[in-house]
Design a protein around this motif. Structure first.
Motif, PDB file in Angstrom:
ATOM      1  N   LEU A  54       0.790  -1.241  -0.181  1.00  0.00           N
ATOM      2  CA  LEU A  54      -0.167  -0.193   0.002  1.00  0.00           C
ATOM      3  C   LEU A  54       0.863   1.295  -0.234  1.00  0.00           C
ATOM      4  O   LEU A  54       2.103   1.316   0.587  1.00  0.00           O
ATOM      5  CB  LEU A  54      -0.797   0.063   1.108  1.00  0.00           C
ATOM      6  N   SER A  55       0.264   2.192  -0.546  1.00  0.00           N
ATOM      7  CA  SER A  55       0.887   3.422  -0.347  1.00  0.00           C
ATOM      8  C   SER A  55       0.315   4.490   0.690  1.00  0.00           C
ATOM      9  O   SER A  55       1.012   5.487   0.864  1.00  0.00           O
ATOM     10  CB  SER A  55       0.778   4.453  -1.748  1.00  0.00           C
ATOM     11  N   VAL A  56      -0.965   4.122   1.082  1.00  0.00           N
ATOM     12  CA  VAL A  56      -1.449   4.660   2.214  1.00  0.00           C
ATOM     13  C   VAL A  56      -0.985   3.921   3.595  1.00  0.00           C
ATOM     14  O   VAL A  56      -0.758   2.782   3.637  1.00  0.00           O
ATOM     15  CB  VAL A  56      -3.031   4.821   2.123  1.00  0.00           C
ATOM     16  N   PRO A  57      -1.097   4.815   4.803  1.00  0.00           N
ATOM     17  CA  PRO A  57      -0.710   4.220   6.050  1.00  0.00           C
ATOM     18  C   PRO A  57      -1.794   3.223   6.308  1.00  0.00           C
ATOM     19  O   PRO A  57      -2.797   3.162   6.300  1.00  0.00           O
ATOM     20  CB  PRO A  57      -0.863   5.291   7.057  1.00  0.00           C
ATOM     21  N   LEU A  58      -0.920   1.961   6.767  1.00  0.00           N
ATOM     22  CA  LEU A  58      -1.737   0.831   7.555  1.00  0.00           C
ATOM     23  C   LEU A  58      -1.560   0.775   9.019  1.00  0.00           C
ATOM     24  O   LEU A  58      -0.289   0.846   9.348  1.00  0.00           O
ATOM     25  CB  LEU A  58      -1.256  -0.540   6.764  1.00  0.00           C
ATOM     26  N   ILE A  59      -2.707   0.932   9.566  1.00  0.00           N
ATOM     27  CA  ILE A  59      -2.554   0.943  11.042  1.00  0.00           C
ATOM     28  C   ILE A  59      -2.945  -0.334  11.723  1.00  0.00           C
ATOM     29  O   ILE A  59      -4.258  -1.039  11.334  1.00  0.00           O
ATOM     30  CB  ILE A  59      -3.485   2.235  11.449  1.00  0.00           C
ATOM     31  N   ALA A  60      -2.182  -0.966  12.516  1.00  0.00           N
ATOM     32  CA  ALA A  60      -2.690  -2.024  13.256  1.00  0.00           C
ATOM     33  C   ALA A  60      -3.370  -1.950  14.611  1.00  0.00           C
ATOM     34  O   ALA A  60      -3.425  -0.716  15.027  1.00  0.00           O
ATOM     35  CB  ALA A  60      -1.338  -2.898  13.853  1.00  0.00           C
ATOM     36  N   SER A  61      -4.230  -2.680  14.776  1.00  0.00           N
ATOM     37  CA  SER A  61      -5.420  -2.604  15.912  1.00  0.00           C
ATOM     38  C   SER A  61      -5.106  -3.615  17.005  1.00  0.00           C
ATOM     39  O   SER A  61      -5.115  -4.982  16.682  1.00  0.00           O
ATOM     40  CB  SER A  61      -6.686  -2.603  15.383  1.00  0.00           C
ATOM     41  N   LEU A  62      -4.708  -3.181  18.158  1.00  0.00           N
ATOM     42  CA  LEU A  62      -4.958  -4.084  19.321  1.00  0.00           C
ATOM     43  C   LEU A  62      -6.035  -3.885  20.310  1.00  0.00           C
ATOM     44  O   LEU A  62      -6.376  -2.772  20.489  1.00  0.00           O
ATOM     45  CB  LEU A  62      -3.687  -3.764  20.248  1.00  0.00           C
ATOM     46  N   ASN A  63      -7.001  -4.987  20.693  1.00  0.00           N
ATOM     47  CA  ASN A  63      -8.097  -4.674  21.306  1.00  0.00           C
ATOM     48  C   ASN A  63      -7.860  -5.666  22.620  1.00  0.00           C
ATOM     49  O   ASN A  63      -7.566  -6.580  22.593  1.00  0.00           O
ATOM     50  CB  ASN A  63      -8.978  -5.489  20.545  1.00  0.00           C
ATOM     51  N   GLY A  64      -7.896  -4.874  23.834  1.00  0.00           N
ATOM     52  CA  GLY A  64      -7.708  -5.381  25.143  1.00  0.00           C
ATOM     53  C   GLY A  64      -8.453  -4.302  26.160  1.00  0.00           C
ATOM     54  O   GLY A  64      -8.961  -3.463  26.018  1.00  0.00           O
ATOM     55  N   ALA A  65      -8.385  -5.247  27.428  1.00  0.00           N
ATOM     56  CA  ALA A  65      -9.055  -4.590  28.625  1.00  0.00           C
ATOM     57  C   ALA A  65      -8.280  -4.512  29.903  1.00  0.00           C
ATOM     58  O   ALA A  65      -8.615  -3.960  30.772  1.00  0.00           O
ATOM     59  CB  ALA A  65     -10.497  -5.199  28.841  1.00  0.00           C
ATOM     60  N   ARG A  66      -7.077  -5.405  29.977  1.00  0.00           N
ATOM     61  CA  ARG A  66      -6.560  -5.599  31.110  1.00  0.00           C
ATOM     62  C   ARG A  66      -5.037  -5.124  30.616  1.00  0.00           C
ATOM     63  O   ARG A  66      -4.448  -5.182  29.415  1.00  0.00           O
ATOM     64  CB  ARG A  66      -6.566  -6.787  31.572  1.00  0.00           C
ATOM     65  N   SER A  67      -4.177  -4.607  31.581  1.00  0.00           N
ATOM     66  CA  SER A  67      -2.643  -4.236  31.314  1.00  0.00           C
ATOM     67  C   SER A  67      -1.903  -5.623  31.355  1.00  0.00           C
ATOM     68  O   SER A  67      -2.464  -6.773  32.007  1.00  0.00           O
ATOM     69  CB  SER A  67      -2.156  -3.444  32.344  1.00  0.00           C
ATOM     70  N   GLY A  68      -0.810  -5.747  30.886  1.00  0.00           N
ATOM     71  CA  GLY A  68      -0.281  -7.167  30.824  1.00  0.00           C
ATOM     72  C   GLY A  68       0.793  -6.876  29.760  1.00  0.00           C
ATOM     73  O   GLY A  68       0.561  -6.232  28.858  1.00  0.00           O
ATOM     74  N   GLY A  69       1.305  -8.212  29.747  1.00  0.00           N
ATOM     75  CA  GLY A  69       2.807  -8.500  28.727  1.00  0.00           C
ATOM     76  C   GLY A  69       2.059  -8.632  27.342  1.00  0.00           C
ATOM     77  O   GLY A  69       2.813  -8.405  26.554  1.00  0.00           O
ATOM     78  N   TRP A  70       0.730  -8.655  26.852  1.00  0.00           N
ATOM     79  CA  TRP A  70       0.294  -8.731  25.794  1.00  0.00           C
ATOM     80  C   TRP A  70       0.469  -7.438  24.848  1.00  0.00           C
ATOM     81  O   TRP A  70       0.397  -7.436  23.810  1.00  0.00           O
ATOM     82  CB  TRP A  70      -1.366  -9.227  25.586  1.00  0.00           C
TER      83      TRP A  70
END
Length: 338
Positions: free
Chosen positions: A105-121
Motif C-alpha cells: 500500500l501507499s496509504v498508511p496501514l494502522i494495526a489494531s490491538l483490542n484489550g481490557a487489562r494491562s499485561g504482557g500482551w
C-alpha cells in the motif's frame, strides 16, 4: 485540482491523501481487499483487531508445550515436538498480513490491538511496528463488571494500557474510547497528557437483547446507523482545539453528509466500516467525491471547514452545552406541545 478541493490531511503525524479512513473490520483480511479500499480513495486503513484473549491463549499454549517437553534432553537431537496445525498462529498470520499489506500500500496501514487489562500482551505492539505498521490503534474495550471498581480505577486502567504500548513503540498510538465515562473530557485530557497521538470517538459496546418468545438473551452484532453519529460529533465539537491529540470520528458514518458533519464538528479524519460493508469497498469513492463536491460548492478548504461548528474555544463548555439543551427543549415544546 482546485485548491479548495484538495483533500490531503494529517492524522497523528501521518500524511493521508484524504480524511476518509477505513476503520477496523472485516474488509482488511487480505491484501487484495486493502488494495481495493486504497484505490477507492481511503486515506488510511485500520486493520481488523488482534485481541488480548488471542494473545494470552497463544502464550498459554507455548508455556504448556514447553512444560510438556521440559524433561527432554539436548542429546535427543532426533526428537522435535509436533508443531501446531497452524504454524504461524493467529498472531503470526496477523503480522504476516500486516507486513505484506504495508509493503503493497501507499496509504498508511494502522494495526489494531483490542484489550481490557494491562499485561504482557501489549508488547505485541512492538512486533506490529516491526512488521510495518504506520501506527497502532489501541481499542480499550472494557466493561467494568466489578461493581466495587471506582471511576478513577477505570480511568487508570486505560492510562496503564496506553503507557504499556507507548513504552515499546515509536510509531503513533491512537486510543479508541467508549463514551461511558463520568467525565469523558477529563479522560480525553488525561490520555492526551499521557501521550496518546489520537483519540477515536467512539467504540461501540455490544448490547444484547431479549427474545421474549424463546425467553433468552440474544447476542449479536449490528452495523452502525447514521443517528449514532450524533454522540461522537458532540464530543468532537467539545474537544476540538482543546487537546493536542488528533481526533477521529467513527460510528454512524453512512453518507458523505455524515463525513462532512464530523469534519465540521472538528474531526481530523472520519472512519467507517459499516457503510463499506453495506455498499462495498468502492463506496469509499462516493463518500470522498461527496466531500470534495461540498467543499467546492461552498468554496471551503478542508482546513477551513474542519471545526467550523466546534464549541468556541473561549466558551465555557458546560454553559454552552446547557444552553443548547434548554434551547432544544423549548423547540420541542413549541413543536409537540398542546
Amino acid at each position: 485540482m482546485p485548491a479548495e478541493t484538495e483533500l490531503s490531511t494529517d492524522y497523528m503525524g501521518l500524511r493521508l491523501p484524504s480524511p476518509l479512513v477505513a476503520s477496523a473490520g472485516p474488509l482488511s483480511q487480505s491484501v487484495d481487499q486493502m488494495k481495493e479500499l486504497e484505490e477507492s480513495g481511503v486515506g488510511a486503513i485500520v486493520m481488523f483487531s488482534l485481541f488480548e484473549e488471542q494473545l494470552r491463549h497463544e502464550e498459554a499454549r507455548l508455556v504448556e508445550a514447553a512444560e510438556e517437553h521440559a524433561d527432554s534432553f539436548a542429546e535427543a537431537l532426533s526428537f522435535f515436538p509436533t508443531p501446531p496445525s497452524n504454524e504461524l498462529g493467529e498472531t503470526g498470520n496477523y503480522l504476516s498480513l500486516l507486513e505484506r499489506g504495508a509493503n503493497a500500500l501507499s496509504v498508511p496501514l494502522i494495526a489494531s490491538l483490542n484489550g481490557a487489562r494491562s499485561g504482557g500482551w501489549t508488547t505485541t505492539a512492538r512486533r506490529m511496528q516491526d512488521a510495518g505498521a504506520a501506527a497502532i490503534e489501541l481499542n480499550v474495550y472494557f466493561v467494568p463488571g466489578d461493581l466495587s471498581m471506582s471511576g478513577a480505577e477505570v480511568e487508570e486502567r486505560h492510562l496503564e494500557i496506553l503507557q504499556a504500548v507507548k513504552d515499546v513503540v515509536s510509531v503513533p498510538v491512537a486510543v479508541k474510547l467508549s463514551p461511558y465515562f463520568s467525565n469523558l473530557g477529563r479522560m480525553a485530557g488525561g490520555l492526551d497528557e499521557a501521550g496518546a497521538d489520537a483519540l477515536v470517538l467512539f467504540n461501540r459496546f455490544l448490547q444484547p437483547d431479549i427474545d421474549i418468545h424463546r425467553k433468552g438473551v440474544v447476542s449479536g452484532f449490528e452495523l452502525s446507523r447514521p443517528d449514532e453519529g450524533r454522540l461522537p460529533r458532540t464530543w468532537l465539537a467539545v474537544l476540538h482545539g482543546r487537546v493536542g491529540a488528533s481526533l477521529a470520528a467513527t460510528s454512524g458514518v453512512e453518507t458523505s453528509a455524515d463525513v462532512i458533519k464530523a469534519l465540521l464538528a472538528g474531526a481530523d479524519v472520519v472512519m467507517t466500516t459499516s457503510a463499506l460493508i453495506r455498499h462495498g469497498a468502492g463506496y469509499a469513492a462516493e463518500l470522498v467525491d461527496g466531500l470534495r463536491r461540498y467543499l467546492g460548492r461552498n468554496r471551503l478548504s478542508l482546513a477551513r471547514a474542519r471545526g467550523m461548528l466546534a464549541v468556541p474555544s473561549d466558551a465555557p463548555i458546560d454553559e454552552y452545552e446547557r444552553s443548547g439543551y434548554v434551547s432544544a427543549l423549548e423547540k420541542a415544546k413549541r413543536r409537540y406541545g398542546v
